[in-house]
Scaffold this active site. Structure first.
Site, mmCIF file in Angstrom:
data_model
loop_
_atom_site.group_PDB
_atom_site.id
_atom_site.type_symbol
_atom_site.label_atom_id
_atom_site.label_comp_id
_atom_site.label_asym_id
_atom_site.label_seq_id
_atom_site.Cartn_x
_atom_site.Cartn_y
_atom_site.Cartn_z
ATOM 1 N N ASP A 291 0.848 -1.189 0.000
ATOM 2 C CA ASP A 291 0.000 0.000 0.000
ATOM 3 C C ASP A 291 0.880 1.234 0.000
ATOM 4 O OD1 ASP A 291 -2.146 -1.667 0.029
ATOM 5 O OD2 ASP A 291 -2.930 -1.030 1.973
ATOM 6 N N HIS B 161 -6.005 2.599 -4.860
ATOM 7 C CA HIS B 161 -6.237 2.708 -3.416
ATOM 8 C C HIS B 161 -7.084 3.934 -3.087
ATOM 9 C CE1 HIS B 161 -5.547 1.166 0.506
ATOM 10 N NE2 HIS B 161 -4.618 2.011 0.902
ATOM 11 N N HIS C 95 -7.991 8.381 -0.627
ATOM 12 C CA HIS C 95 -7.904 7.431 0.488
ATOM 13 C C HIS C 95 -9.109 7.570 1.407
ATOM 14 C CE1 HIS C 95 -5.907 5.254 3.944
ATOM 15 N NE2 HIS C 95 -5.431 4.551 2.937
ATOM 16 N N HIS D 60 3.479 -2.546 3.836
ATOM 17 C CA HIS D 60 3.561 -1.100 3.612
ATOM 18 C C HIS D 60 5.004 -0.731 3.277
ATOM 19 C CE1 HIS D 60 -0.267 -1.331 5.790
ATOM 20 N NE2 HIS D 60 -0.572 -0.193 5.196
#
Length: 243
Positions: free
Chosen positions: A71, A122, A126, A219
């Protein structure tokens, strides 16, 4: 179903949506701790069974493979090292971009595309998808889709809802837009940049959690992930998995 409220740990606030195409039941996805005889999180299996008709998955059906996903909310200086390792090990990953990342980190995104990685959506801002109206949700997804297509010549097809927050309606909306929604079957607390996991313990957790069809959520802001990624790839291959 055994769904763990993972969103709270990510500092996300979950509210109910007014979307109406499917029953509204806002959830924060998490794979849970319970596993079956094949080391597969039961929560991920149940998620696939419940939502596969909406093109949403937490596990790959191909048990030979491990899928690495990252991500990309903001850049913390470790993505270059992660890309270097992936290139060295000949592994392709999915990078889920926010709109801010896609706009600010052109060189890194161009490198992802050039080296054969997959770009995922994504969300442009966000945003918590269950809180959006139908029109707002479409804009959140399509505006980033169109930006990446125009700026990078790349057509995205995979969506990861921020914080794992979803409803049946948000999954259906993504499907209608031509997207598959990708969750995960492994995640751990790797995003706290001022409290990073111990490298040896992290590698052990990553390796001990291996299972067929795994989708790993990592991440790229994590110094630990950047440091242990190569060793983890080697360990997964040593156990017979492809990445």
């Amino acid at each position: 179903m055994r769904f763990k409220a993972f969103a709270a740990a990510l500092g996300c606030v979950l509210t109910l949506s007014s979307l109406s195409a499917f029953p509204v039941s806002a959830q924060g996805y998490g794979q849970g701790k319970q596993v079956n005889e094949n080391n597969v999180p039961i929560g991920a299996v149940e998620f696939n069974n419940a939502y596969k008709e909406l093109n949403a998955l937490a596990l790959s059906e191909d048990e030979r493979y491990i899928i690495l996903t990252f991500d990309q909310g903001y850049e913390n200086g470790y993505t270059t090292k992660i890309l270097d390792t992936l290139k060295e090990k000949n592994v392709k990953a999915i990078f889920f971009l926010t709109g801010d990342y896609a706009k600010r980190e052109r060189a890194l995104v161009e490198r992802m595309v050039a080296e054969g990685h997959v770009l995922g959506n994504h969300g442009m801002t966000h945003a918590a998808m269950p809180t959006l109206s139908a029109d707002e949700l479409e804009t959140e997804i399509v505006s980033l889709h169109d930006y990446v297509e125009a700026e990078y010549g790349y057509t995205m097809q995979y969506l990861r809802p921020p914080c794992g927050e979803f409803t049946d309606s948000t999954l259906a909306a993504a499907q209608k837009l031509g997207y598959s929604t990708v969750f995960w079957s492994f995640a751990y607390v790797d995003w706290l940049t001022d409290s990073q996991p111990d490298e040896a313990q992290a590698l052990s957790e990553l390796t001990d959690s291996l299972h067929g069809g795994a989708i790993y959520l990592l991440h790229s802001v994590s110094a630990t992930n950047a440091a242990v990624l190569g060793d983890f790839i080697d360990a997964a291959r040593a156990k017979g998995y492809q990445l």
